[in-house]
Design a protein around this motif. Structure first.
Motif, short mmCIF file in Angstrom:
data_model
loop_
_atom_site.label_atom_id
_atom_site.label_comp_id
_atom_site.label_asym_id
_atom_site.label_seq_id
_atom_site.Cartn_x
_atom_site.Cartn_y
_atom_site.Cartn_z
N THR A 41 0.81 -1.22 0.00
CA THR A 41 0.00 0.00 0.00
C THR A 41 0.84 1.27 0.00
OG1 THR A 41 -0.12 0.04 2.41
CG2 THR A 41 -1.90 -1.09 1.24
N LYS A 42 2.12 1.11 0.35
CA LYS A 42 3.01 2.28 0.49
C LYS A 42 2.42 3.28 1.47
CE LYS A 42 5.06 1.65 -3.95
NZ LYS A 42 4.74 1.69 -5.33
N SER A 43 1.79 2.72 2.53
CA SER A 43 1.12 3.54 3.53
C SER A 43 1.30 2.91 4.89
CB SER A 43 -0.37 3.64 3.20
OG SER A 43 -1.05 4.36 4.20
N ILE A 44 1.26 3.74 5.92
CA ILE A 44 1.32 3.22 7.29
C ILE A 44 0.07 3.63 8.08
CG2 ILE A 44 3.83 3.03 7.43
CD1 ILE A 44 3.81 5.74 8.92
N THR A 45 -0.97 4.04 7.37
CA THR A 45 -2.20 4.41 8.07
C THR A 45 -3.07 3.17 8.25
OG1 THR A 45 -3.36 4.99 6.03
CG2 THR A 45 -2.18 6.76 7.16
N LEU A 46 -3.71 3.09 9.40
CA LEU A 46 -4.54 1.95 9.72
C LEU A 46 -5.64 1.75 8.68
CD1 LEU A 46 -5.30 -0.32 11.67
CD2 LEU A 46 -6.65 1.35 12.95
N HIS A 47 -6.23 2.84 8.22
CA HIS A 47 -7.31 2.75 7.24
C HIS A 47 -6.85 2.03 5.98
CE1 HIS A 47 -10.72 3.90 4.78
NE2 HIS A 47 -9.87 4.38 3.89
N HIS A 48 -5.71 2.41 5.44
CA HIS A 48 -5.21 1.79 4.20
C HIS A 48 -4.79 0.34 4.42
CE1 HIS A 48 -4.46 6.08 2.82
NE2 HIS A 48 -5.36 5.58 1.99
N ILE A 49 -4.15 0.07 5.54
CA ILE A 49 -3.69 -1.29 5.81
C ILE A 49 -4.87 -2.24 6.01
CG2 ILE A 49 -2.35 -2.75 7.39
CD1 ILE A 49 -0.69 -0.80 5.58
N THR A 50 -5.87 -1.83 6.78
CA THR A 50 -7.02 -2.71 7.00
C THR A 50 -7.81 -2.92 5.72
OG1 THR A 50 -8.33 -0.86 7.84
CG2 THR A 50 -7.27 -2.27 9.47
N ALA A 51 -7.92 -1.88 4.90
CA ALA A 51 -8.62 -2.05 3.62
C ALA A 51 -7.89 -3.06 2.75
CB ALA A 51 -8.72 -0.70 2.91
N TYR A 52 -6.57 -2.98 2.71
CA TYR A 52 -5.77 -3.92 1.92
C TYR A 52 -5.92 -5.34 2.46
CZ TYR A 52 -1.73 -6.32 0.00
OH TYR A 52 -0.92 -7.23 -0.63
N LEU A 53 -5.80 -5.50 3.78
CA LEU A 53 -5.91 -6.83 4.38
C LEU A 53 -7.30 -7.42 4.15
CD1 LEU A 53 -4.00 -6.22 7.72
CD2 LEU A 53 -3.20 -7.54 5.74
N ASN A 54 -8.34 -6.61 4.26
CA ASN A 54 -9.70 -7.09 4.00
C ASN A 54 -9.87 -7.52 2.56
OD1 ASN A 54 -10.55 -6.70 6.64
ND2 ASN A 54 -11.27 -4.64 6.24
N GLN A 55 -9.27 -6.77 1.65
CA GLN A 55 -9.34 -7.11 0.23
C GLN A 55 -8.62 -8.44 -0.04
OE1 GLN A 55 -7.25 -4.44 -2.36
NE2 GLN A 55 -8.30 -5.15 -4.18
N GLN A 56 -7.48 -8.62 0.59
CA GLN A 56 -6.72 -9.86 0.43
C GLN A 56 -7.50 -11.05 0.98
OE1 GLN A 56 -3.71 -10.13 -1.29
NE2 GLN A 56 -4.40 -8.07 -1.80
N ASN A 57 -8.15 -10.87 2.12
CA ASN A 57 -8.93 -11.95 2.73
C ASN A 57 -10.14 -12.31 1.87
OD1 ASN A 57 -7.27 -12.35 4.89
ND2 ASN A 57 -8.40 -10.97 6.23
N SER A 58 -10.81 -11.30 1.32
CA SER A 58 -11.99 -11.58 0.51
C SER A 58 -11.62 -12.24 -0.82
CB SER A 58 -12.80 -10.32 0.27
OG SER A 58 -12.09 -9.39 -0.51
N SER A 59 -10.46 -11.90 -1.37
CA SER A 59 -10.04 -12.52 -2.63
C SER A 59 -9.59 -13.96 -2.43
CB SER A 59 -8.95 -11.69 -3.31
OG SER A 59 -7.75 -11.73 -2.56
#
Length: 62
Positions: A41-59
């Motif tokens: 994500t090239k980010s350290i914000t909780l919002h971006h990280i959780t969105a990425y992790l949720n996307q990975q889990n759903s895929s």
């Protein structure tokens, strides 16, 4: 008039072991998964990280 209802964005810091342990426990992921999410994500914000992790889990389950 200023808007004082703004929420602060939580920042994920993993340079210290205690911080890394806190975030991996809170998010329920391994340290490697967390590092990979930050790199992806090239980010350290909780919002971006959780969105990425949720996307990975759903895929994974699609």
């Amino acid at each position: 008039m200023k808007n004082f209802n703004q929420t602060k964005e939580e920042i994920i810091l993993i340079s210290e072991e205690t911080d890394r342990n806190y975030w991996t426990t809170r998010l329920g992921v391994t340290a490697e998964t967390l590092k990979s999410a930050i790199r992806a994500t090239k980010s350290i914000t909780l919002h971006h990280i959780t969105a990425y992790l949720n996307q990975q889990n759903s895929s994974q389950f699609a």
